[in-house]
Each structure stands twice: as C-alpha cells, then as structure tokens.
Motif scaffolding. Structure first.
Motif, short mmCIF file in Angstrom:
data_model
loop_
_atom_site.label_atom_id
_atom_site.label_comp_id
_atom_site.label_asym_id
_atom_site.label_seq_id
_atom_site.Cartn_x
_atom_site.Cartn_y
_atom_site.Cartn_z
N LYS A 117 0.72 -1.20 0.03
CA LYS A 117 -0.01 0.11 0.03
C LYS A 117 1.08 1.23 -0.06
O LYS A 117 0.55 2.30 -0.57
CB LYS A 117 -1.08 -0.04 1.31
N ASN A 159 -3.88 8.96 14.36
CA ASN A 159 -5.28 8.56 13.67
C ASN A 159 -6.14 9.45 13.98
O ASN A 159 -7.01 10.34 13.19
CB ASN A 159 -5.37 7.09 14.11
N HIS A 218 -8.41 10.27 10.03
CA HIS A 218 -8.36 9.15 9.25
C HIS A 218 -6.97 8.27 9.46
O HIS A 218 -6.29 8.65 10.14
CB HIS A 218 -8.45 9.71 7.79
N GLN A 240 -2.50 5.53 5.26
CA GLN A 240 -1.90 4.32 4.57
C GLN A 240 -2.05 3.24 5.45
O GLN A 240 -1.35 2.24 4.74
CB GLN A 240 -0.51 4.69 3.95
N TYR A 294 -12.80 5.06 11.27
CA TYR A 294 -12.74 6.14 10.43
C TYR A 294 -12.74 5.19 9.16
O TYR A 294 -12.17 5.74 8.11
CB TYR A 294 -11.01 6.71 10.59
N TRP A 295 -13.49 4.26 8.71
CA TRP A 295 -13.53 3.40 7.55
C TRP A 295 -13.99 4.27 6.48
O TRP A 295 -13.03 4.09 5.41
CB TRP A 295 -14.66 2.41 7.60
N ASN A 296 -14.75 5.12 6.49
CA ASN A 296 -15.10 5.85 5.12
C ASN A 296 -14.39 7.25 5.20
O ASN A 296 -14.88 8.17 4.43
CB ASN A 296 -16.63 6.18 5.30
N ALA A 297 -13.68 7.75 6.18
CA ALA A 297 -12.98 8.95 6.30
C ALA A 297 -11.59 8.90 5.17
O ALA A 297 -10.84 7.80 5.19
CB ALA A 297 -12.38 9.24 7.55
N LYS A 298 -11.42 9.73 4.51
CA LYS A 298 -10.57 9.88 3.51
C LYS A 298 -9.58 11.08 3.75
O LYS A 298 -9.86 12.04 4.08
CB LYS A 298 -10.95 9.77 2.07
N ALA A 299 -8.12 10.64 3.32
CA ALA A 299 -7.01 11.79 3.61
C ALA A 299 -7.53 13.03 2.62
O ALA A 299 -7.71 12.62 1.40
CB ALA A 299 -5.89 11.38 3.17
N HIS A 319 -7.04 15.62 -0.24
CA HIS A 319 -6.18 15.93 -1.16
C HIS A 319 -5.47 17.18 -1.23
O HIS A 319 -6.02 18.11 -1.06
CB HIS A 319 -6.67 15.75 -2.55
#
Length: 301
Positions: free
Chosen positions: A118, A230, A235, A238, A288-293, A295
């Motif tokens: 990853k 976290n 989030h 990686q 935090y499964w649906n949390a995205k870093a 951009h």
C-alpha cells in the motif's frame, strides 16, 4: 540374572510383574485405558506423545510443550492413540497449540506485506507514525532474542522473526518517503548490528530479560502514538486494514500458545497487552473506515 520385580506405573491391578533377562518393556505400554489421569490432566506415566503407529515420532515436536507440565522422572514414550484414549484433553491442547503456533508463523510471512504494498503503490507513508513503528520493532526484536536465548520452540515465537523483517522494511519506507533515504540505509545497518550483538554471548541474560520486560510499555506507547496520529488526522491514512486485523487476531491466539508452549508469564503478558493495543487500532480503523485523507491542492502559479 533375573531383574527385580516392580510395579508398572498406573496399573489398576497393581499386581507384581516378574521380568526375565529380556530388555525392560516400556511401562507405559502396559497401562490400561481405565487408568486415572494426573491432576493436571496428564496420565502419571505420560510425558511425550509419539504417533509411532503411523511411523511419525512426535517426541521432539511435543516435548517443549509438555516439559513444564511434568517432572523429568515421568518420561514415558507412548503411542498418541493410547495417550488420547486415556486423556484426550491434554493431547488436544498440545496439538491445538502447535497448530495455531505454526499457522501464525506461516501467516506472518504475509501479514505486513499489504502495508508495504500500500505504501509502495501510494508512494507515501502518510498516516504512519515512525515512532510507533520503531517501538514495535523494538518489541519484536526483544521477543525474538528472549525466545532464542530461552530455547523456546520455534512455533511459539517464529512470527517475530518475519514480522521484524517486514517492520524494518516499513520503517525504511517511512524514512524514504520523507526524503531521508540516507538515514534509512543507516538505520538498516544499525538494526542488523544491534541484533547480532543481542544474539551474541556478549549480551548477559539479564539484559535480554530486561529487554523482554520492556516490551509491554513499548507496545503500549507505540500503539498509543499510532492511535493519537489517527485521531489527529481524522483518518487512518495508508494504514492497511488487512495487516491490522491479522495482527489483532494473531496476538489473541498467541496468548493461548505462549501459555501452553512456554509457560512464561512474561511472554503471555506481553501478548495480552499487545492484543488490547491492537484492538484499539482495529476499532479506530473501523470508526474511520469511510474517512479519506484530504487531497493536497497544488498551488496555482
């Protein structure tokens, strides 16, 4: 010359058996199925189970698991089938422990590879705490060195070796993606040197034991640092879900295998603490499964 009479251990009849000049028979083979078990669950004459009926000698394989349960005077070789007929639970526990231990060792070959891939795919180490990785590496190194110096069976600690190698790789990648490749190479060299010193006769046993004892605080602090990272980021970056859940399940299984195979409270306690800390990271990953870093926006020229 006739040999003296003796009472075979565990015979219900307790009748005398007179032996001629032939070699002494294994008293364990004379034991009857109705024989009572040792208070600890083992028959009084059982120490090592061997599957001799099938041509497979498990004596060396199971010896480390049973050594702590009975005194050395109880050495009796016996077929696994007969031992299982007398007291099935102890033999099942040994086989279950060995099976789990070897399964964990085999699985450890791949546990952290999803995390490595990853990071390589994203060309980033965002979301990973370098301090947490270093403390985890310290704990794994301590467990491996402590187990080797105490001659624990490989099935009770083998995953520490493979996890250590993968953790070293992750630490190097974190440094590399932070633009500190030279420090990463120096870190690899220092890690190898420290490991060689710890495994050499130059290191006293007291130092190795102290290193293992320090694993608990190292694991706790390391996991709390990752949990704080976290929480601060909102989030998990990686962080690989597969790796986190495999580590959590493996540490839970290790509680049983460490008790069964080593009987060492220090080892068992370390895995209890590790399970709690890995559970915290796993819970955060689900939260935090649906949390995205977010951009990073490029600056407009």
């Amino acid at each position: 010359m006739l040999r003296p009479n003796f009472h075979p251990v565990g015979l219900a009849s307790r009748s005398k058996v007179t032996l001629d000049s032939k070699p002494l028979m294994n008293p364990g083979l004379l034991r009857r199925p109705q024989e009572s078990c040792h208070p600890g669950g083992f028959p009084s004459s059982l120490h090592v189970c061997s599957w001799s009926n099938f041509g497979i000698n498990l004596s060396a394989f199971l010896l480390p698991s049973t050594r702590r349960l009975q005194s050395k005077t109880c050495f009796r070789h016996q077929t696994f089938r007969e031992a299982f007929a007398v007291c099935p639970l102890p033999c099942l526990k040994i086989l279950l422990s060995k099976g789990l231990g070897l399964g964990i060792v085999a699985g450890s070959l791949l546990v952290k590879l999803p995390q490595v891939f990853k990071m390589l795919g994203a060309k980033s180490a965002e979301g990973l705490s370098l301090q947490s990785v270093m403390l985890e590496l310290m704990a794994l190194t301590g467990t491996m060195v402590y187990s080797i110096t105490n001659n624990f069976p490989f099935s009770s600690w083998g995953e520490a070796l493979f996890l250590m190698l993968q953790t070293v790789t992750i630490a190097f990648l974190v440094l590399h993606y932070r633009g500190q490749t030279v420090k990463g190479v120096a870190f690899l060299a220092c890690s190898a040197l420290v490991l060689l010193v710890l495994l050499s006769p130059l290191t006293p046993q007291a130092v190795v034991t102290l290193l293992q004892a320090s694993n608990m605080p190292a694991v706790v602090v390391g996991r709390l640092l990752q949990a704080a990272t976290n929480y601060r980021n909102g989030h998990t970056g990686q962080l690989s879900a597969i790796t986190v859940f495999l580590l959590f399940g493996g540490s839970l299984a290790r509680i049983f295998t460490s008790i069964q195979e080593t009987g060492d409270p220090l080892m068992a306690g370390t895995f209890v603490v590790s399970s709690l800390c890995n559970g915290l990271i796993a819970a955060q990953l689900l939260f935090y499964w649906n949390a995205k870093a977010p951009h990073k926006k490029k600056k407009e020229q």
